[in-house]
Design a protein around this motif. Structure first.
Motif, mmCIF file in Angstrom:
data_model
loop_
_atom_site.group_PDB
_atom_site.id
_atom_site.type_symbol
_atom_site.label_atom_id
_atom_site.label_comp_id
_atom_site.label_asym_id
_atom_site.label_seq_id
_atom_site.Cartn_x
_atom_site.Cartn_y
_atom_site.Cartn_z
ATOM 1 N N UNK A 141 -25.802 5.016 0.120
ATOM 2 C CA UNK A 141 -24.413 4.575 -0.010
ATOM 3 C C UNK A 141 -24.101 3.455 0.969
ATOM 4 N N UNK A 142 -24.562 3.604 2.206
ATOM 5 C CA UNK A 142 -24.289 2.582 3.215
ATOM 6 C C UNK A 142 -25.080 1.306 2.950
ATOM 7 N N UNK A 143 -26.227 1.427 2.305
ATOM 8 C CA UNK A 143 -27.000 0.236 1.953
ATOM 9 C C UNK A 143 -26.275 -0.599 0.906
ATOM 10 N N UNK A 144 -25.494 0.070 0.054
ATOM 11 C CA UNK A 144 -24.730 -0.636 -0.971
ATOM 12 C C UNK A 144 -23.469 -1.252 -0.391
ATOM 13 N N UNK A 145 -22.802 -0.508 0.509
ATOM 14 C CA UNK A 145 -21.560 -1.004 1.100
ATOM 15 C C UNK A 145 -21.252 -0.228 2.369
ATOM 16 N N UNK A 146 -20.828 -0.961 3.411
ATOM 17 C CA UNK A 146 -20.395 -0.296 4.645
ATOM 18 C C UNK A 146 -18.940 0.161 4.551
ATOM 19 N N UNK A 147 -18.276 -0.211 3.487
ATOM 20 C CA UNK A 147 -16.876 0.199 3.310
ATOM 21 C C UNK A 147 -16.820 1.533 2.577
ATOM 22 N N UNK A 148 -17.231 2.567 3.263
ATOM 23 C CA UNK A 148 -17.231 3.919 2.695
ATOM 24 C C UNK A 148 -15.949 4.622 3.135
ATOM 25 N N UNK A 149 -15.189 5.182 2.214
ATOM 26 C CA UNK A 149 -13.925 5.830 2.591
ATOM 27 C C UNK A 149 -14.164 7.046 3.475
ATOM 28 N N UNK A 150 -13.203 7.312 4.344
ATOM 29 C CA UNK A 150 -13.309 8.469 5.231
ATOM 30 C C UNK A 150 -13.163 9.749 4.416
ATOM 31 N N UNK A 151 -14.039 10.717 4.624
ATOM 32 C CA UNK A 151 -13.968 11.955 3.843
ATOM 33 C C UNK A 151 -12.840 12.862 4.322
ATOM 34 N N UNK A 152 -12.460 13.779 3.476
ATOM 35 C CA UNK A 152 -11.539 14.832 3.873
ATOM 36 C C UNK A 152 -12.368 15.975 4.445
ATOM 37 N N UNK A 153 -12.241 16.205 5.744
ATOM 38 C CA UNK A 153 -13.059 17.192 6.433
ATOM 39 C C UNK A 153 -12.255 18.461 6.636
ATOM 40 N N UNK A 154 -12.851 19.585 6.316
ATOM 41 C CA UNK A 154 -12.174 20.873 6.463
ATOM 42 C C UNK A 154 -11.840 21.142 7.933
ATOM 43 N N UNK A 155 -10.639 21.645 8.156
ATOM 44 C CA UNK A 155 -10.199 21.949 9.519
ATOM 45 C C UNK A 155 -8.697 21.817 9.636
ATOM 46 N N UNK A 156 -8.182 22.151 10.797
ATOM 47 C CA UNK A 156 -6.742 22.133 11.022
ATOM 48 C C UNK A 156 -6.386 21.409 12.305
ATOM 49 N N UNK A 157 -5.203 20.806 12.299
ATOM 50 C CA UNK A 157 -4.573 20.271 13.500
ATOM 51 C C UNK A 157 -3.222 20.980 13.641
ATOM 52 N N UNK A 158 -2.877 21.507 14.780
ATOM 53 C CA UNK A 158 -3.688 21.549 16.002
ATOM 54 C C UNK A 158 -4.936 22.402 15.806
ATOM 55 N N UNK A 159 -5.943 22.098 16.616
ATOM 56 C CA UNK A 159 -7.215 22.790 16.494
ATOM 57 C C UNK A 159 -7.083 24.250 16.942
ATOM 58 N N UNK A 160 -8.084 25.010 16.541
ATOM 59 C CA UNK A 160 -8.178 26.414 16.950
ATOM 60 C C UNK A 160 -8.039 26.531 18.475
ATOM 61 N N UNK A 161 -7.178 27.444 18.919
ATOM 62 C CA UNK A 161 -6.943 27.604 20.353
ATOM 63 C C UNK A 161 -8.202 28.110 21.051
ATOM 64 N N UNK A 162 -8.519 27.491 22.175
ATOM 65 C CA UNK A 162 -9.644 27.946 22.982
ATOM 66 C C UNK A 162 -9.117 28.880 24.063
ATOM 67 N N UNK A 163 -9.413 30.144 23.925
ATOM 68 C CA UNK A 163 -8.975 31.116 24.926
ATOM 69 C C UNK A 163 -9.966 31.127 26.087
ATOM 70 N N UNK A 164 -9.488 31.427 27.285
ATOM 71 C CA UNK A 164 -10.397 31.481 28.432
ATOM 72 C C UNK A 164 -11.538 32.460 28.169
ATOM 73 N N UNK A 165 -12.757 31.983 28.354
ATOM 74 C CA UNK A 165 -13.909 32.828 28.097
ATOM 75 C C UNK A 165 -14.180 33.772 29.250
ATOM 76 N N UNK A 166 -14.764 34.915 28.920
ATOM 77 C CA UNK A 166 -15.136 35.870 29.965
ATOM 78 C C UNK A 166 -16.290 35.301 30.786
ATOM 79 N N UNK A 167 -16.284 35.592 32.059
ATOM 80 C CA UNK A 167 -17.351 35.123 32.946
ATOM 81 C C UNK A 167 -18.566 36.037 32.785
ATOM 82 N N UNK A 168 -19.312 35.767 31.723
ATOM 83 C CA UNK A 168 -20.497 36.561 31.424
ATOM 84 C C UNK A 168 -21.724 35.692 31.648
ATOM 85 N N UNK A 169 -22.663 36.199 32.435
ATOM 86 C CA UNK A 169 -23.858 35.437 32.784
ATOM 87 C C UNK A 169 -25.099 36.222 32.370
ATOM 88 N N UNK A 170 -26.185 35.522 32.131
ATOM 89 C CA UNK A 170 -27.398 36.236 31.720
ATOM 90 C C UNK A 170 -27.903 37.172 32.815
#
Length: 260
Positions: free
Chosen positions: A155-184
């Motif tokens: 597709x890019x070899x034919x044209x660099x003007x490729x439309x932006x895709x619709x990407x699955x996801x949400x805004x605002x993004x999924x909330x990042x909760x503080x992670x537990x301090x777990x170490x190996x």
């Protein structure tokens, strides 16, 4: 100036690396482009400045953590520079869901001057349990990655003007909760060989005593998977609960999802 496919990835357990390289290799062929690789996995490899011309193509890959782009990668986007450069995103998740990670990466790349032309959500063995996404990416996933790259290259070899895709996801993004301090946890089987020290993407395992791990662990399990003595493992109430949920709800095989 010849086109360059710039493969940039963060890949603690090498699964994202495997997909990115297949996509980049297949994408480069229709463009008669060379490939340049930038590995952002280890602390000594970050930050790395990557400047892309309009004739280049960026393939950017990362593992999905909690449905988002890994926190430590956020600062790395400031070191990527595009000039209307087409960008292909590869997100690798552990057979649960990629949530908002691809969309977040697309937004971050757009802010840096890239034109996102495609994104793919691929599956890898989950970082906390080998029972979820076992053996992924497998040969079928690799074949999808190769077709994805080849078709985008055509597709890019034919044209660099490729439309932006619709990407699955949400805004605002999924909330990042503080992670537990777990170490190996390190068992007496440890021989102080230093393999886990060398592969830790945060550099938080003590060189003299690998049983000592500083705060900030990503739970990527690079140390667990790389240990030749199987001397490292994770066990805590939060991780055990999460593993139980994953193993009860996320065993059914999911297939890659492509957005273009």
């Amino acid at each position: 100036m010849p086109s360059i496919v710039r493969a940039v990835y963060f890949s603690p357990t090498h699964t994202t690396k495997a997909i990115v390289r297949e996509v980049a290799s297949a994408l480069s062929a229709p463009l008669s482009a060379t490939i340049e690789t930038t590995d952002l996995t280890l602390p000594r490899q970050r930050p790395t400045d990557v400047s892309c011309n309009a004739d280049d193509v960026l393939v950017f890959g990362f593992p999905v953590y909690a449905g988002r782009v890994p926190v430590l990668l956020r600062d790395e986007f400031a070191h990527l520079e595009g000039h209307g450069t087409p960008a292909v995103i590869v997100g690798l998740y552990g057979n649960r869901h990629f949530d908002d990670a691809l969309l977040e990466a697309a937004d971050l790349l757009s802010e840096r001057g890239f034109n996102v032309v495609a994104a793919g959500a691929f599956i890898g063995e989950h970082s906390l349990t080998a029972r979820v996404g076992t053996g992924r990416p497998d040969s079928a996933d690799i074949a999808v990655a190769q077709r994805f790259g080849a078709q985008m290259g055509a597709r890019l070899a034919q044209s660099r003007s490729v439309p932006e895709p619709t990407i699955e996801g949400n805004r605002p993004y999924r909330e990042l909760k503080p992670g537990a301090d777990v170490r190996p946890i390190t068992t007496d089987a440890c021989t102080n060989c230093g393999v886990c020290v060398a592969c830790c993407p945060l550099g938080i395992i003590d060189e003299d005593d690998p049983a000592l791990v500083d705060a900030g662990c990503l739970h990527c399990r690079a140390c667990v998977k790389s240990c030749p003595e199987d001397a490292k493992y994770f066990s805590s109430e939060p991780t055990d609960r999460l593993i139980a949920m994953l193993e009860s709800k996320c065993l059914e095989r999911k297939e890659p999802q492509l957005f273009w």
